[in-house]
Design an enzyme around this catalytic site. Structure first.
Site, PDB file in Angstrom:
ATOM      1  N   LEU A 147       0.845  -1.209   0.000  1.00 56.06           N
ATOM      2  CA  LEU A 147       0.000   0.000   0.000  1.00 56.06           C
ATOM      3  C   LEU A 147       0.873   1.249   0.000  1.00 56.06           C
ATOM      4  O   LEU A 147       0.653   2.187  -0.781  1.00 56.06           O
ATOM      5  CB  LEU A 147      -0.869   0.024   1.268  1.00 56.06           C
ATOM      6  CG  LEU A 147      -2.328  -0.343   1.138  1.00 56.06           C
ATOM      7  CD1 LEU A 147      -2.498  -1.716   0.552  1.00 56.06           C
ATOM      8  CD2 LEU A 147      -3.048  -0.241   2.472  1.00 56.06           C
ATOM      9  N   VAL A 225      -6.006   4.615   5.461  1.00 51.71           N
ATOM     10  CA  VAL A 225      -6.493   3.539   4.584  1.00 51.71           C
ATOM     11  C   VAL A 225      -6.034   2.187   5.117  1.00 51.71           C
ATOM     12  O   VAL A 225      -6.048   1.198   4.393  1.00 51.71           O
ATOM     13  CB  VAL A 225      -6.004   3.720   3.124  1.00 51.71           C
ATOM     14  CG1 VAL A 225      -6.714   4.868   2.445  1.00 51.71           C
ATOM     15  CG2 VAL A 225      -4.485   3.928   3.078  1.00 51.71           C
ATOM     16  N   ALA A 226      -5.606   2.145   6.393  1.00 51.27           N
ATOM     17  CA  ALA A 226      -5.072   0.896   6.967  1.00 51.27           C
ATOM     18  C   ALA A 226      -6.190   0.116   7.656  1.00 51.27           C
ATOM     19  O   ALA A 226      -6.927  -0.649   7.003  1.00 51.27           O
ATOM     20  CB  ALA A 226      -3.932   1.229   7.928  1.00 51.27           C
ATOM     21  N   ARG A 227      -6.355   0.317   8.941  1.00 49.05           N
ATOM     22  CA  ARG A 227      -7.452  -0.262   9.717  1.00 49.05           C
ATOM     23  C   ARG A 227      -7.877   0.779  10.751  1.00 49.05           C
ATOM     24  O   ARG A 227      -7.036   1.513  11.280  1.00 49.05           O
ATOM     25  CB  ARG A 227      -7.013  -1.546  10.435  1.00 49.05           C
ATOM     26  CG  ARG A 227      -6.951  -2.772   9.545  1.00 49.05           C
ATOM     27  CD  ARG A 227      -8.336  -3.277   9.124  1.00 49.05           C
ATOM     28  NE  ARG A 227      -8.263  -4.465   8.279  1.00 49.05           N
ATOM     29  CZ  ARG A 227      -8.215  -4.448   6.946  1.00 49.05           C
ATOM     30  NH1 ARG A 227      -8.232  -3.311   6.296  1.00 49.05           N
ATOM     31  NH2 ARG A 227      -8.161  -5.588   6.271  1.00 49.05           N
ATOM     32  N   ASP A 251     -10.949   5.826   5.439  1.00 48.17           N
ATOM     33  CA  ASP A 251     -11.590   4.738   4.689  1.00 48.17           C
ATOM     34  C   ASP A 251     -11.997   3.614   5.631  1.00 48.17           C
ATOM     35  O   ASP A 251     -12.794   2.752   5.269  1.00 48.17           O
ATOM     36  CB  ASP A 251     -10.599   4.205   3.642  1.00 48.17           C
ATOM     37  CG  ASP A 251     -11.254   3.249   2.651  1.00 48.17           C
ATOM     38  OD1 ASP A 251     -12.331   3.598   2.122  1.00 48.17           O
ATOM     39  OD2 ASP A 251     -10.703   2.164   2.408  1.00 48.17           O
ATOM     40  N   GLU A 256     -17.340  -0.669  11.782  1.00 48.51           N
ATOM     41  CA  GLU A 256     -17.829  -0.537  10.400  1.00 48.51           C
ATOM     42  C   GLU A 256     -19.108  -1.327  10.230  1.00 48.51           C
ATOM     43  O   GLU A 256     -19.175  -2.462  10.722  1.00 48.51           O
ATOM     44  CB  GLU A 256     -16.758  -1.028   9.416  1.00 48.51           C
ATOM     45  CG  GLU A 256     -15.504  -0.173   9.462  1.00 48.51           C
ATOM     46  CD  GLU A 256     -14.408  -0.629   8.483  1.00 48.51           C
ATOM     47  OE1 GLU A 256     -14.689  -1.476   7.620  1.00 48.51           O
ATOM     48  OE2 GLU A 256     -13.293  -0.131   8.592  1.00 48.51           O
ATOM     49  N   HIS A 275     -14.800   2.011   3.478  1.00 43.44           N
ATOM     50  CA  HIS A 275     -13.850   0.908   3.259  1.00 43.44           C
ATOM     51  C   HIS A 275     -13.855   0.520   1.767  1.00 43.44           C
ATOM     52  O   HIS A 275     -14.028  -0.645   1.417  1.00 43.44           O
ATOM     53  CB  HIS A 275     -14.173  -0.294   4.145  1.00 43.44           C
ATOM     54  CG  HIS A 275     -12.972  -1.158   4.414  1.00 43.44           C
ATOM     55  ND1 HIS A 275     -12.754  -1.784   5.605  1.00 43.44           N
ATOM     56  CD2 HIS A 275     -11.907  -1.494   3.626  1.00 43.44           C
ATOM     57  CE1 HIS A 275     -11.619  -2.465   5.551  1.00 43.44           C
ATOM     58  NE2 HIS A 275     -11.085  -2.303   4.358  1.00 43.44           N
TER      59      HIS A 275
END
Ligand code: NDP
Length: 309
Positions: A147, A225-227, A251, A256, A275
């Site tokens: 990434l 954009v990871a977790r 994201d 979630e 996500h």
């Protein structure tokens, strides 16, 4: 490992129709079928390709995750049972890189603000000092794997100067200075954009806490954009409310879907994506390439690609 039959769990439909992957794997030497989410054992299959973990997968020899993160899989349990686990790391760099470039350009060129105004039929130009250009700005990319690579390529292409953070202090092409995790606060302190691209592990859970946010510039943006759990979300909300950082593009979230009650929904300088940063219509083809190579290697008696366990 004996590998004659492969199952595609229907949970992959979170990302693409299972039949697309089935079709893409039709040249595979192993018999491939789509299975549903029932609780029955995975009959007559040696391996499964899946989005979601299910208890009944303990019966197979090899599980392939269509995601890069395997934080949702019970790794200790799988290790005990001798199940091989692989992931799809390596296929997301382009989509995530473009998503992060989109966030960066949106904040600089005020595109998120124009889109919000359009919904209200409102013609509203930014004030003279609100819009800017990104060349020459500094970014810090935390995590320089697949990434991170995709992000670095896009941001350097846009003319940003990019520093990075990783565990192993080895140089990375396009990255000016590589910091180690113990230097995180120093690494982020000079960046206009801090992009997170690390896996969720015991070391990275809550990595971006109040102290790291306080070390960031007041005009800086956090891009995750990871977790979700890599960031202390309460501390982030506080930093945004108090204006100790300028904004964020997220994201991924602690919970979630992001609950409707979250204050993040209402913040003007926050871009939320569901996500979706790695979603692309080519996703199933990219997964098929990884699975095909895994099958080839296992049948040749060697380790599959992207082995985690
Ligand atoms: P990689 O394994 O290729 O890279 C991980 C990077 O993180 C490496 O550079 C590694 O360092 C670094 N790292 C690990 N631990 C730390 C730490 N404690 N501090 C600083 N750096 C650290 O993974 P990917 O790039 O493929 O994916 C990363 C994560 O992104 C996935 O695990 C997943 O959770 C998430 N992801 C999210 C997606 C989305 O849709 N939003 C899509 C795909 C992935 P080193 O180089 O030294 O080993």
């Amino acid at each position: 490992m004996q590998l004659d039959a492969l199952a595609i769990d229907e949970s992959v439909s979170a990302l693409f129709p299972p039949e697309r992957l089935l079709d893409a794997l039709r040249d595979s030497p192993v018999e491939t079928t789509v299975i549903d989410g029932s609780t029955d054992p995975v009959v007559d299959c040696d391996a499964v390709v899946t989005f979601q973990y299910r208890e009944r997968f303990l019966d197979v020899e090899w599980i392939h995750s269509v995601l890069a993160g395997v934080d949702r899989f019970p790794r200790d349990r799988l290790r005990e049972e001798g199940v091989v686990l692989t992931n799809s790391t390596g296929i997301h760099g382009d989509a995530i890189g473009e998503t992060v470039a989109g966030y960066v350009l949106s904040f600089a060129r005020r595109l998120h603000e124009h889109a919000a105004n359009q919904r209200r039929n409102r013609w509203s130009q930014p004030a003279w000092d609100e819009a800017w250009t990104v060349a020459g700005e500094r970014a810090c990319v935390v995590g320089l794997g697949s990434l991170g690579r995709g992000i670095v390529d896009r941001l350097t292409g846009l003319g940003l100067d990019v520093d990075g953070v990783r565990r192993t202090p080895v140089p990375e092409p396009g990255v000016g200075r590589v910091y180690t995790p113990s230097e995180l606060e120093r690494a982020v302190s000079d960046a206009k954009f801090v992009a997170l691209a690390v896996p969720l592990t015991d070391e990275t859970r809550g990595l971006i806490d109040g102290d790291v946010l306080a070390a960031m510039r007041e005009d800086a943006y956090l891009l995750n954009v990871a977790r979700g759990d890599v960031v202390d979300q309460d501390a982030l909300v506080t930093a945004l409310e108090e204006g100790t950082i300028a904004g964020a593009a997220l994201d991924v979230f602690e919970t979630e879907p992001l609950p409707e009650s979250s204050p993040l929904w209402e913040m003007d300088e926050v871009i939320l994506t569901p996500h979706a940063g790695s979603i692309t219509r080519d996703y199933y083809r990219n997964v098929a390439d990884v699975v095909r190579e895994g099958v080839r290697r296992i049948r040749a008696g060697s380790d599959p690609v992207n082995r985690v366990l």
